[in-house]
Write a protein that holds these residues in place. Structure first.
Motif, short mmCIF file in Angstrom:
data_model
loop_
_atom_site.label_atom_id
_atom_site.label_comp_id
_atom_site.label_asym_id
_atom_site.label_seq_id
_atom_site.Cartn_x
_atom_site.Cartn_y
_atom_site.Cartn_z
N ARG A 4 9.52 6.65 -4.75
CA ARG A 4 8.68 5.50 -5.10
C ARG A 4 9.03 4.29 -4.24
O ARG A 4 8.15 3.57 -3.78
N MET A 5 10.32 4.06 -4.02
CA MET A 5 10.73 2.95 -3.16
C MET A 5 10.19 3.14 -1.75
O MET A 5 9.68 2.20 -1.14
N LYS A 6 10.27 4.35 -1.25
CA LYS A 6 9.77 4.64 0.09
C LYS A 6 8.26 4.37 0.17
O LYS A 6 7.78 3.78 1.14
N PHE A 9 7.82 0.60 0.24
CA PHE A 9 8.18 0.05 1.55
C PHE A 9 7.03 0.26 2.53
O PHE A 9 6.65 -0.67 3.25
N ASN A 10 6.46 1.45 2.53
CA ASN A 10 5.34 1.75 3.43
C ASN A 10 4.11 0.92 3.08
O ASN A 10 3.42 0.42 3.97
N ARG A 11 3.84 0.79 1.81
CA ARG A 11 2.67 0.01 1.37
C ARG A 11 2.83 -1.46 1.75
O ARG A 11 1.88 -2.09 2.22
N LEU A 12 4.01 -2.01 1.56
CA LEU A 12 4.25 -3.40 1.93
C LEU A 12 4.11 -3.60 3.43
O LEU A 12 3.54 -4.60 3.88
N TYR A 17 3.82 -7.11 5.43
CA TYR A 17 5.19 -7.58 5.25
C TYR A 17 6.06 -7.03 6.38
O TYR A 17 5.94 -5.86 6.74
N ARG A 18 6.90 -7.84 6.94
CA ARG A 18 7.83 -7.42 7.98
C ARG A 18 9.10 -6.86 7.34
O ARG A 18 9.35 -7.07 6.15
N SER A 19 9.89 -6.15 8.13
CA SER A 19 11.10 -5.54 7.58
C SER A 19 12.05 -6.58 7.00
O SER A 19 12.69 -6.36 5.97
N TYR A 53 5.46 -7.72 -5.35
CA TYR A 53 5.04 -8.20 -4.03
C TYR A 53 3.90 -7.37 -3.45
O TYR A 53 3.06 -7.89 -2.71
N GLU A 54 3.84 -6.10 -3.80
CA GLU A 54 2.71 -5.27 -3.39
C GLU A 54 1.42 -5.82 -4.00
O GLU A 54 0.40 -5.94 -3.33
#
Length: 66
Positions: A4-6, A9-12, A17-19, A53-54
Motif C-alpha cells: 500500500r505504501m508503494k 508513493f507511486n500515486r503521489l 510530488y517530488r521525492s 496528501y494523495e
C-alpha cells in the motif's frame, strides 16, 4: 502494508510530488524520512499521511484541470 505504501508513493509521484516532498510527508508522520525498519503502528501513520496528501493532490488536479 508495504504494498500500500508503494502504491501511495507511486500515486503521489504521478500527482507531481517530488521525492523530497514524499520524504517530508513520511518524516512528518513518524519523525524519520525512511520507511525501512518501521513497526506496524508507524506504518499505519505513514499510510494515513500519504493518503491525506494523495487526496489533496487529487483535489488540486481536479480543480485546476477544468
Amino acid at each position: 502494508m508495504e504494498q500500500r505504501m508503494k502504491q501511495l508513493f507511486n500515486r503521489l509521484a504521478f500527482l507531481g510530488y517530488r521525492s523530497f516532498d514524499i520524504k517530508k510527508i513520511v518524516q512528518e508522520a513518524i519523525g524519520k524520512e525512511s520507511v525501512s525498519e518501521i513497526n506496524r503502528s508507524q506504518s499505519i501513520k505513514v499510510i494515513r499521511h500519504l493518503e491525506f496528501y494523495e487526496q489533496l493532490g487529487a483535489n488540486f488536479v481536479e480543480a485546476y484541470s477544468k
